[in-house]
Design a protein around this motif. Structure first.
Motif, PDB file in Angstrom:
ATOM      1  N   ARG A  69       0.838  -1.060  -0.067  1.00  0.00           N
ATOM      2  CA  ARG A  69       0.025  -0.092  -0.032  1.00  0.00           C
ATOM      3  C   ARG A  69       0.889   1.188  -0.170  1.00  0.00           C
ATOM      4  N   GLU A  70       2.135   1.358   0.222  1.00  0.00           N
ATOM      5  CA  GLU A  70       3.042   2.314   0.394  1.00  0.00           C
ATOM      6  C   GLU A  70       2.959   3.006  -0.981  1.00  0.00           C
ATOM      7  N   GLY A  71       3.211   2.441  -1.976  1.00  0.00           N
ATOM      8  CA  GLY A  71       3.211   2.801  -3.391  1.00  0.00           C
ATOM      9  C   GLY A  71       1.989   3.760  -3.849  1.00  0.00           C
ATOM     10  N   THR A  72       0.957   3.174  -3.292  1.00  0.00           N
ATOM     11  CA  THR A  72      -0.501   4.002  -3.276  1.00  0.00           C
ATOM     12  C   THR A  72      -0.231   5.328  -2.444  1.00  0.00           C
ATOM     13  N   ALA A  73       0.051   5.317  -1.487  1.00  0.00           N
ATOM     14  CA  ALA A  73       0.222   6.682  -0.551  1.00  0.00           C
ATOM     15  C   ALA A  73       1.300   7.343  -1.390  1.00  0.00           C
ATOM     16  N   ILE A  74       2.319   6.802  -1.773  1.00  0.00           N
ATOM     17  CA  ILE A  74       3.380   7.843  -2.267  1.00  0.00           C
ATOM     18  C   ILE A  74       2.662   8.487  -3.466  1.00  0.00           C
ATOM     19  N   GLN A  75       2.210   7.949  -4.281  1.00  0.00           N
ATOM     20  CA  GLN A  75       1.686   8.317  -5.581  1.00  0.00           C
ATOM     21  C   GLN A  75       0.578   9.222  -5.332  1.00  0.00           C
ATOM     22  N   MET A  76      -0.303   8.908  -4.320  1.00  0.00           N
ATOM     23  CA  MET A  76      -1.423  10.100  -3.955  1.00  0.00           C
ATOM     24  C   MET A  76      -0.825  11.268  -3.376  1.00  0.00           C
ATOM     25  N   GLY A  77       0.287  11.216  -2.585  1.00  0.00           N
ATOM     26  CA  GLY A  77       0.687  12.178  -1.919  1.00  0.00           C
ATOM     27  C   GLY A  77       1.578  13.076  -2.861  1.00  0.00           C
ATOM     28  N   SER A 109       1.964   8.575   6.732  1.00  0.00           N
ATOM     29  CA  SER A 109       0.701   8.273   7.297  1.00  0.00           C
ATOM     30  C   SER A 109       0.339   6.924   7.476  1.00  0.00           C
ATOM     31  N   VAL A 110       0.740   6.015   6.128  1.00  0.00           N
ATOM     32  CA  VAL A 110       0.645   4.734   6.207  1.00  0.00           C
ATOM     33  C   VAL A 110       1.235   3.880   7.181  1.00  0.00           C
ATOM     34  N   PHE A 111       2.425   4.139   7.603  1.00  0.00           N
ATOM     35  CA  PHE A 111       2.939   3.037   8.496  1.00  0.00           C
ATOM     36  C   PHE A 111       3.095   3.901   9.767  1.00  0.00           C
ATOM     37  N   GLY A 112       2.717   5.050  10.175  1.00  0.00           N
ATOM     38  CA  GLY A 112       2.782   5.484  11.388  1.00  0.00           C
ATOM     39  C   GLY A 112       4.376   5.580  11.877  1.00  0.00           C
ATOM     40  N   THR A 113       5.072   6.124  10.958  1.00  0.00           N
ATOM     41  CA  THR A 113       6.923   6.303  11.115  1.00  0.00           C
ATOM     42  C   THR A 113       7.188   7.630  10.480  1.00  0.00           C
ATOM     43  N   PRO A 114       6.868   8.869  11.246  1.00  0.00           N
ATOM     44  CA  PRO A 114       7.011   9.987  10.677  1.00  0.00           C
ATOM     45  C   PRO A 114       8.665  10.394  10.383  1.00  0.00           C
ATOM     46  N   LEU A 115       9.439   9.821  11.265  1.00  0.00           N
ATOM     47  CA  LEU A 115      10.670  10.009  11.246  1.00  0.00           C
ATOM     48  C   LEU A 115      11.217   9.419   9.891  1.00  0.00           C
ATOM     49  N   ALA A 116      10.853   8.087   9.915  1.00  0.00           N
ATOM     50  CA  ALA A 116      11.294   7.371   8.571  1.00  0.00           C
ATOM     51  C   ALA A 116      10.667   7.795   7.392  1.00  0.00           C
ATOM     52  N   GLY A 117       9.586   8.241   7.514  1.00  0.00           N
ATOM     53  CA  GLY A 117       8.811   9.032   6.154  1.00  0.00           C
ATOM     54  C   GLY A 117       9.582  10.052   5.737  1.00  0.00           C
ATOM     55  N   CYS A 118       9.962  11.002   6.753  1.00  0.00           N
ATOM     56  CA  CYS A 118      10.793  12.063   6.420  1.00  0.00           C
ATOM     57  C   CYS A 118      12.175  11.739   5.755  1.00  0.00           C
ATOM     58  N   ILE A 119      12.972  10.936   6.211  1.00  0.00           N
ATOM     59  CA  ILE A 119      14.323  10.549   5.707  1.00  0.00           C
ATOM     60  C   ILE A 119      13.997   9.638   4.372  1.00  0.00           C
ATOM     61  N   PHE A 120      12.989   8.717   4.202  1.00  0.00           N
ATOM     62  CA  PHE A 120      12.610   8.102   3.156  1.00  0.00           C
ATOM     63  C   PHE A 120      12.685   8.865   1.735  1.00  0.00           C
ATOM     64  N   ALA A 121      11.704   9.949   2.171  1.00  0.00           N
ATOM     65  CA  ALA A 121      11.449  10.886   1.059  1.00  0.00           C
ATOM     66  C   ALA A 121      12.639  11.448   0.591  1.00  0.00           C
ATOM     67  N   PHE A 148      -2.841  13.269  11.842  1.00  0.00           N
ATOM     68  CA  PHE A 148      -4.274  13.337  11.091  1.00  0.00           C
ATOM     69  C   PHE A 148      -4.525  11.994  10.469  1.00  0.00           C
ATOM     70  N   CYS A 149      -3.775  11.091  10.352  1.00  0.00           N
ATOM     71  CA  CYS A 149      -4.203   9.810   9.816  1.00  0.00           C
ATOM     72  C   CYS A 149      -4.696   8.962  11.274  1.00  0.00           C
ATOM     73  N   ALA A 150      -3.578   9.058  12.147  1.00  0.00           N
ATOM     74  CA  ALA A 150      -3.819   8.218  13.511  1.00  0.00           C
ATOM     75  C   ALA A 150      -4.916   8.625  14.462  1.00  0.00           C
ATOM     76  N   ARG A 151      -4.730   9.902  14.511  1.00  0.00           N
ATOM     77  CA  ARG A 151      -5.659  10.616  15.830  1.00  0.00           C
ATOM     78  C   ARG A 151      -6.968  11.289  14.876  1.00  0.00           C
TER      79      ARG A 151
END
Length: 369
Positions: A69-77, A109-121, A148-151
């Motif tokens: 599902r991450e490919g979906t989230a990346i493309q949507m974002g 938003s998909v994995f609940g890992t904001p720090l990893a999301g920041c670095i991954f991008a 936003f996603c989690a809460r």
């Protein structure tokens, strides 16, 4: 998952194929289109990428396709963020930073890992070269998206636990390197298999028939083994890999089935299946590697991902976000080793790999003065 749902998988594939054939030719490259627009800006990513990839992924999962599902989230974002490029250009905001922000928000938003999301991008776009100007906006949108996603939407994330950490010793660290080699090799095999199956299905000239034919093969396989354990995200199997012995070949079947599914033209991401491959491979390595099962599963969970996407830093951070810092050294060794062992391959074929991945090779390379 009801095994009889798989009967409809070919029809689901045909539906996905037709919709992309009629409406999605401009965005069928998916994640690779996002990467290409970052490297060589051409035109704004069509907004329709967001709803089409969402539909395609939901349909793939509903009918039992093996995809993430991450490919979906990346493309949507990325598609949504790019719509603001013309507006924010007045404020001299670099379009590349907007794309990084879209990728970061989607991943976090998909994995609940904001720090990893920041670095991954930041890391996935250019190997060994990070756009540091984007680090603050990337972190900001990752945190906002996660909250936003989690809460806001009350979307829960699956939790995995490393229950036992090995002692720090030279022998145990060498075993971690050995495991990292296995994880990196698996990442390389998956990346090459995905390209292989895509090339095979490209021989079918009428694109909508590719997922239809692929769906038939997958359905026949599922009925032949009488189990749906390798379909979809496979989260129950991932959870089990941390605590219970599994079949030692589970990871290999997931490698081939996911590569086949995505190569046939079904939509979705690679990351959660990569988690499945890594966790189950770590579980299998427990048969002869003297490290705790949950630790090996956690190492594999992020290390196969690191090798397949060339993002070792993001995966180290993700491992610590998900499992805690106690196993951070073993996670880091596994991620870095897998990154090197996977070679110049990637699940994102458009990823910029122009520079040598192996810094040692660059150091040893003789240059004319």
């Amino acid at each position: 998952m009801n095994i009889w749902v798989i009967v409809c998988l070919p029809l689901g594939g045909l539906l996905i194929g037709y919709i992309y054939y009629w409406l999605g030719k401009a965005i069928e490259k998916g994640n690779n289109l996002v990467l290409e627009e970052y490297y060589q800006p051409n035109k704004t990513i069509p907004f329709k990428m967001a709803p089409l990839v969402l539909f395609g992924t939901v349909a793939t999962h509903f009918f039992g396709g093996s995809a993430g599902r991450e490919g979906t989230a990346i493309q949507m974002g990325a598609a949504i963020a790019d719509q603001f490029s013309k507006i924010l250009k007045r404020f001299h905001l670099d379009r590349k930073i907007l794309l990084i922000m879209g990728i970061s928000a989607g991943f976090a938003s998909v994995f609940g890992t904001p720090l990893a999301g920041c670095i991954f991008a930041l890391e996935v776009l250019v190997i060994r070269k990070i756009n540091w100007k984007a680090i603050f906006p990337s972190l900001l949108v990752a945190l906002v998206a996660d909250i936003f996603c989690a809460r806001g939407w009350q979307v829960p994330h699956t939790h995995y636990y490393i229950t036992e950490i090995a002692n720090y010793s030279i022998i145990n660290l060498l075993w971690a390197v050995f495991a990292g080699v296995a994880f990196g090799f698996t990442a390389m095999v998956f990346s090459k298999s995905k390209v292989f199956f895509k090339n095979v299905f490209q021989k079918i000239k009428f694109a909508p028939l590719r997922p239809f034919m692929g769906g038939i093969v997958i359905a026949l396989f599922v009925f032949s083994i009488g189990s749906t354990k390798y379909l979809g995200l496979g989260i129950p199997i991932i959870e089990a890999a941390f605590s219970s012995p599994l079949e030692p070949y589970d990871f290999a079947i997931k490698v081939l089935l996911t590569a086949f599914t995505l190569g046939a033209g079904f939509k979705g991401g690679e990351v959660t299946p990569l988690f499945f491959m890594g966790a189950t491979l770590g579980n299998a390595l427990f048969l002869f590697v003297p490290l705790p099962m949950s630790l090996l599963a956690g190492m594999g969970f992020v290390a196969v991902f690191a090798g397949a996407t060339n993002t070792p830093l993001a995966c180290m951070v993700m491992g610590m976000e998900l499992f805690g810092v106690e196993g951070g050294v073993f996670i880091a060794i596994a991620c870095v080793t897998a990154y090197f062992v996977s070679g110049q391959t990637s699940v994102y074929t458009s990823q910029n790999k122009s520079k040598l991945k192996h810094g040692l090779y660059a150091f040893l390379k003789l240059k004319k003065v």
